[in-house]
Design an enzyme around this catalytic site. Sequence first.
Site, PDB file in Angstrom:
ATOM      1  N   THR A 132       4.387   7.141   8.061  1.00 18.77           N
ATOM      2  CA  THR A 132       4.808   8.735   7.461  1.00 18.77           C
ATOM      3  C   THR A 132       4.830   9.513   8.223  1.00 18.77           C
ATOM      4  O   THR A 132       4.022   9.597   9.247  1.00 18.77           O
ATOM      5  CB  THR A 132       3.828   8.784   6.161  1.00 18.77           C
ATOM      6  OG1 THR A 132       4.064  10.057   5.792  1.00 18.77           O
ATOM      7  CG2 THR A 132       2.390   8.659   6.577  1.00 18.77           C
ATOM      8  N   ASP A 133       5.544  10.425   8.163  1.00 20.28           N
ATOM      9  CA  ASP A 133       5.504  11.774   8.973  1.00 20.28           C
ATOM     10  C   ASP A 133       4.424  12.629   8.669  1.00 20.28           C
ATOM     11  O   ASP A 133       4.041  13.533   9.473  1.00 20.28           O
ATOM     12  CB  ASP A 133       6.934  12.693   8.726  1.00 20.28           C
ATOM     13  CG  ASP A 133       6.958  13.149   7.137  1.00 20.28           C
ATOM     14  OD1 ASP A 133       6.015  12.850   6.320  1.00 20.28           O
ATOM     15  OD2 ASP A 133       7.958  13.809   7.022  1.00 20.28           O
ATOM     16  N   GLU A 134       3.470  12.177   7.729  1.00 18.73           N
ATOM     17  CA  GLU A 134       2.414  13.100   7.136  1.00 18.73           C
ATOM     18  C   GLU A 134       1.433  13.046   8.133  1.00 18.73           C
ATOM     19  O   GLU A 134       0.190  13.859   8.311  1.00 18.73           O
ATOM     20  CB  GLU A 134       1.944  12.636   5.918  1.00 18.73           C
ATOM     21  CG  GLU A 134       3.065  12.874   4.928  1.00 18.73           C
ATOM     22  CD  GLU A 134       2.602  12.863   3.274  1.00 18.73           C
ATOM     23  OE1 GLU A 134       1.719  13.210   2.882  1.00 18.73           O
ATOM     24  OE2 GLU A 134       3.381  12.546   2.522  1.00 18.73           O
ATOM     25  N   TYR A 158      -5.168  10.705   2.617  1.00 15.53           N
ATOM     26  CA  TYR A 158      -3.987   9.804   2.816  1.00 15.53           C
ATOM     27  C   TYR A 158      -3.413   9.605   4.164  1.00 15.53           C
ATOM     28  O   TYR A 158      -3.471   8.644   4.780  1.00 15.53           O
ATOM     29  CB  TYR A 158      -2.701   9.941   1.647  1.00 15.53           C
ATOM     30  CG  TYR A 158      -1.655   9.397   2.150  1.00 15.53           C
ATOM     31  CD1 TYR A 158      -1.414   8.125   1.937  1.00 15.53           C
ATOM     32  CD2 TYR A 158      -0.534  10.173   2.586  1.00 15.53           C
ATOM     33  CE1 TYR A 158      -0.396   7.174   2.317  1.00 15.53           C
ATOM     34  CE2 TYR A 158       0.825   9.701   2.717  1.00 15.53           C
ATOM     35  CZ  TYR A 158       0.858   8.217   2.720  1.00 15.53           C
ATOM     36  OH  TYR A 158       1.985   7.612   2.963  1.00 15.53           O
ATOM     37  N   LYS A 162      -3.700   6.667   6.834  1.00 12.77           N
ATOM     38  CA  LYS A 162      -2.285   6.122   7.751  1.00 12.77           C
ATOM     39  C   LYS A 162      -2.338   6.494   9.009  1.00 12.77           C
ATOM     40  O   LYS A 162      -2.165   5.633  10.160  1.00 12.77           O
ATOM     41  CB  LYS A 162      -0.857   6.713   7.098  1.00 12.77           C
ATOM     42  CG  LYS A 162      -0.797   6.483   5.688  1.00 12.77           C
ATOM     43  CD  LYS A 162      -0.500   4.951   5.362  1.00 12.77           C
ATOM     44  CE  LYS A 162       0.783   4.572   6.167  1.00 12.77           C
ATOM     45  NZ  LYS A 162       1.210   3.213   5.760  1.00 12.77           N
TER      46      LYS A 162
HETATM   47  P1  NAD Z   1       3.549   2.486  -3.199  1.00 12.37           P
HETATM   48  O1  NAD Z   1       2.531   3.057  -3.730  1.00 12.37           O
HETATM   49  O2  NAD Z   1       4.939   2.635  -4.252  1.00 12.37           O
HETATM   50  O3  NAD Z   1       3.706   0.893  -2.995  1.00 12.37           O
HETATM   51  C1  NAD Z   1       2.562   0.379  -2.394  1.00 12.37           C
HETATM   52  C2  NAD Z   1       2.522  -1.471  -2.461  1.00 12.37           C
HETATM   53  O4  NAD Z   1       1.614  -1.658  -1.881  1.00 12.37           O
HETATM   54  C3  NAD Z   1       2.523  -1.724  -4.183  1.00 12.37           C
HETATM   55  O5  NAD Z   1       3.092  -2.439  -4.556  1.00 12.37           O
HETATM   56  C4  NAD Z   1       0.740  -2.037  -4.069  1.00 12.37           C
HETATM   57  O6  NAD Z   1       0.417  -3.128  -5.123  1.00 12.37           O
HETATM   58  C5  NAD Z   1       0.796  -2.719  -2.583  1.00 12.37           C
HETATM   59  N1  NAD Z   1      -0.447  -2.624  -2.264  1.00 12.37           N
HETATM   60  C6  NAD Z   1      -1.560  -1.787  -2.132  1.00 12.37           C
HETATM   61  N2  NAD Z   1      -2.849  -2.114  -1.740  1.00 12.37           N
HETATM   62  C7  NAD Z   1      -2.488  -3.277  -1.230  1.00 12.37           C
HETATM   63  C8  NAD Z   1      -3.403  -4.394  -0.340  1.00 12.37           C
HETATM   64  N3  NAD Z   1      -4.754  -4.042  -0.165  1.00 12.37           N
HETATM   65  N4  NAD Z   1      -2.754  -5.528  -0.375  1.00 12.37           N
HETATM   66  C9  NAD Z   1      -1.606  -5.916  -0.397  1.00 12.37           C
HETATM   67  N5  NAD Z   1      -0.704  -5.128  -1.170  1.00 12.37           N
HETATM   68  C10 NAD Z   1      -1.278  -3.703  -1.724  1.00 12.37           C
HETATM   69  O7  NAD Z   1       4.353   2.900  -1.680  1.00 12.37           O
HETATM   70  P2  NAD Z   1       5.508   3.265  -1.157  1.00 12.37           P
HETATM   71  O8  NAD Z   1       5.873   4.512  -1.344  1.00 12.37           O
HETATM   72  O9  NAD Z   1       6.431   2.002  -1.414  1.00 12.37           O
HETATM   73  O10 NAD Z   1       5.235   3.224   0.383  1.00 12.37           O
HETATM   74  C11 NAD Z   1       5.056   1.998   1.034  1.00 12.37           C
HETATM   75  C12 NAD Z   1       4.834   2.251   2.646  1.00 12.37           C
HETATM   76  O11 NAD Z   1       5.714   3.098   3.053  1.00 12.37           O
HETATM   77  C13 NAD Z   1       3.363   2.899   2.574  1.00 12.37           C
HETATM   78  O12 NAD Z   1       2.749   2.352   3.720  1.00 12.37           O
HETATM   79  C14 NAD Z   1       3.523   4.454   2.829  1.00 12.37           C
HETATM   80  O13 NAD Z   1       2.620   4.902   3.682  1.00 12.37           O
HETATM   81  C15 NAD Z   1       4.787   4.399   3.675  1.00 12.37           C
HETATM   82  N6  NAD Z   1       5.591   5.691   3.618  1.00 12.37           N
HETATM   83  C16 NAD Z   1       5.987   6.083   2.137  1.00 12.37           C
HETATM   84  C17 NAD Z   1       6.851   6.984   2.108  1.00 12.37           C
HETATM   85  C18 NAD Z   1       7.202   7.652   0.589  1.00 12.37           C
HETATM   86  O14 NAD Z   1       7.833   8.967   0.527  1.00 12.37           O
HETATM   87  N7  NAD Z   1       6.950   6.970  -0.473  1.00 12.37           N
HETATM   88  C19 NAD Z   1       7.432   7.549   3.035  1.00 12.37           C
HETATM   89  C20 NAD Z   1       6.953   7.206   4.277  1.00 12.37           C
HETATM   90  C21 NAD Z   1       6.299   6.095   4.509  1.00 12.37           C
HETATM   91  P1  TYD Z   2       4.570  13.966  -3.527  1.00 12.73           P
HETATM   92  O1  TYD Z   2       5.780  13.467  -4.254  1.00 12.73           O
HETATM   93  O2  TYD Z   2       3.330  13.693  -4.046  1.00 12.73           O
HETATM   94  O3  TYD Z   2       4.829  13.403  -1.857  1.00 12.73           O
HETATM   95  P2  TYD Z   2       3.960  14.047  -0.823  1.00 12.73           P
HETATM   96  O4  TYD Z   2       2.746  14.752  -1.326  1.00 12.73           O
HETATM   97  O5  TYD Z   2       3.442  12.799   0.066  1.00 12.73           O
HETATM   98  O6  TYD Z   2       4.673  15.008   0.042  1.00 12.73           O
HETATM   99  O7  TYD Z   2       4.832  15.716  -3.342  1.00 12.73           O
HETATM  100  C1  TYD Z   2       5.980  16.137  -2.730  1.00 12.73           C
HETATM  101  C2  TYD Z   2       5.650  17.508  -2.848  1.00 12.73           C
HETATM  102  O8  TYD Z   2       5.496  18.124  -4.274  1.00 12.73           O
HETATM  103  C3  TYD Z   2       4.356  18.078  -2.306  1.00 12.73           C
HETATM  104  O9  TYD Z   2       4.496  19.121  -1.556  1.00 12.73           O
HETATM  105  C4  TYD Z   2       3.574  18.281  -3.584  1.00 12.73           C
HETATM  106  C5  TYD Z   2       4.742  18.776  -4.691  1.00 12.73           C
HETATM  107  N1  TYD Z   2       4.528  18.285  -5.964  1.00 12.73           N
HETATM  108  C6  TYD Z   2       4.377  19.157  -7.061  1.00 12.73           C
HETATM  109  O10 TYD Z   2       4.569  20.793  -6.775  1.00 12.73           O
HETATM  110  N2  TYD Z   2       4.059  18.831  -8.470  1.00 12.73           N
HETATM  111  C7  TYD Z   2       3.764  17.382  -8.799  1.00 12.73           C
HETATM  112  O11 TYD Z   2       3.539  17.255  -9.948  1.00 12.73           O
HETATM  113  C8  TYD Z   2       3.694  16.762  -7.592  1.00 12.73           C
HETATM  114  C9  TYD Z   2       3.431  15.220  -7.703  1.00 12.73           C
HETATM  115  C10 TYD Z   2       4.028  17.029  -6.591  1.00 12.73           C
END
Ligand code: NAD
Ligand code: TYD
Length: 357
Positions: A132-134, A158, A162
């Site tokens: 992630t960019d975070e 988080y 990561k």
């Molecule tokens: P998500 O929370 O929707 O899904 C995570 C999945 O991993 C779930 O299906 C969960 O059951 C599985 N999981 C959790 N712990 C596990 C374990 N110990 N063993 C096997 N499976 C396990 O997450 P997401 O949003 O789909 O993100 C997927 C990946 O992409 C993550 O690594 C996250 O850090 C990264 N990512 C997410 C975003 C975003 O905006 N959602 C952006 C950049 C990177």
């Molecule tokens: P989120 O979707 O949780 O992603 P991340 O924190 O990983 O960027 O949140 C996106 C942005 O929205 C973040 O600045 C937090 C804000 N946010 C709210 O303002 N209200 C909410 O209920 C949630 C879940 C997030």
Amino acid sequence: MILVTGGAGFIGANFVLDWLAQSDEPVVNLDKLTYAGNRANLADLGANPRHIFVQGDIGDTALLARLLAEHRPRAIINFAAESHVDRSIHGPGDFIQTNVVGTFHLLESVRAYWGALAGDEKAAFRFLHVSTDEVYGSLAPDAPAFTEEHRVEPNSPYSASKAASDHLVRAWHHTYGLPVLTTNCSNNYGPFHFPEKLIPLMIVNALAGKPLPVYGDGLQVRDWLYVKDHCSAIRRVLDAGRLGETYNVGGWNEKPNIEIVHTVCALLDELRPRADGQGYAIQITTVQDRPGHDRRYAIDARKLERELGWKPAETFESGIRKTVEWYLAHPDWVSNVQSGAYREWIAAQYVEPAKAA
Ligand code: NAD
Ligand code: TYD
């Protein structure tokens, strides 16, 4: 074949669906099915024989050894993680366990498997880590977007977990020669996004007539990418990325949260107007800010564009419209994921906001 971890979650499920739609190569999908993992995300696959689902933990080395020996994947794509910042603030333990310890066990299992490969099989093998960019921390308003050279300065449990996993992946390449690739992507949105994150939470709350909780002043900036564009970037890096390299993934779509919420409201006003004729924006409520809230993320994805020719297919306008339409078309998916555990989380997280509303 390839082995995907976390393929029942938001991005992993989109990746598996797109992969099997575009390639004949089978997928082993290892997912623990935490609250965020949902087999319904993969329902469109039916009984596709090219999809082998295994419920299990990336930290289970005996299971991994068995799966790797049995299926002999040419690549691993690691999506599995705990992914929600607010949950990491309430309880960081699971984040350390899966994102750090789990990634360590996965790397060790993969190292043992890869070490025993030979010839072309060994040379072609890849471990792609999805991050992630975070991990880069928070940007000042006028600072340039994160490049791959930006210092790693994670601020939440988080992002720290990561960043730790990214470091492990890097070290397994430098020390053991494991053929790794890492992607650091901006915020995703699209189908199957769990409604604890901003965009799907706003859609489902709006439709349910509930408050739309905006943290603090709502001027925090995120950089948004449609999930299928993230998936195409991962496929491209897997195909042609340089070993040991990190690639930022993003589509130059920086938006303040409050603008995102207004965009969602405007789309719903058009596609599913409120019965009383008022706009959904009247449901917007300001709530207490997230502790340690990162102010701004922005991704510079020029390396991926320059080296590998990747570009996103969606603009924010086209992607957010598709997303809202998807949620409107899938009320059963929404009600299924809003299980007892989901309701408990929402009650715990928004207890003060609900009072404020
Ligand atoms: P998500 O929370 O929707 O899904 C995570 C999945 O991993 C779930 O299906 C969960 O059951 C599985 N999981 C959790 N712990 C596990 C374990 N110990 N063993 C096997 N499976 C396990 O997450 P997401 O949003 O789909 O993100 C997927 C990946 O992409 C993550 O690594 C996250 O850090 C990264 N990512 C997410 C975003 C975003 O905006 N959602 C952006 C950049 C990177
Ligand atoms: P989120 O979707 O949780 O992603 P991340 O924190 O990983 O960027 O949140 C996106 C942005 O929205 C973040 O600045 C937090 C804000 N946010 C709210 O303002 N209200 C909410 O209920 C949630 C879940 C997030």
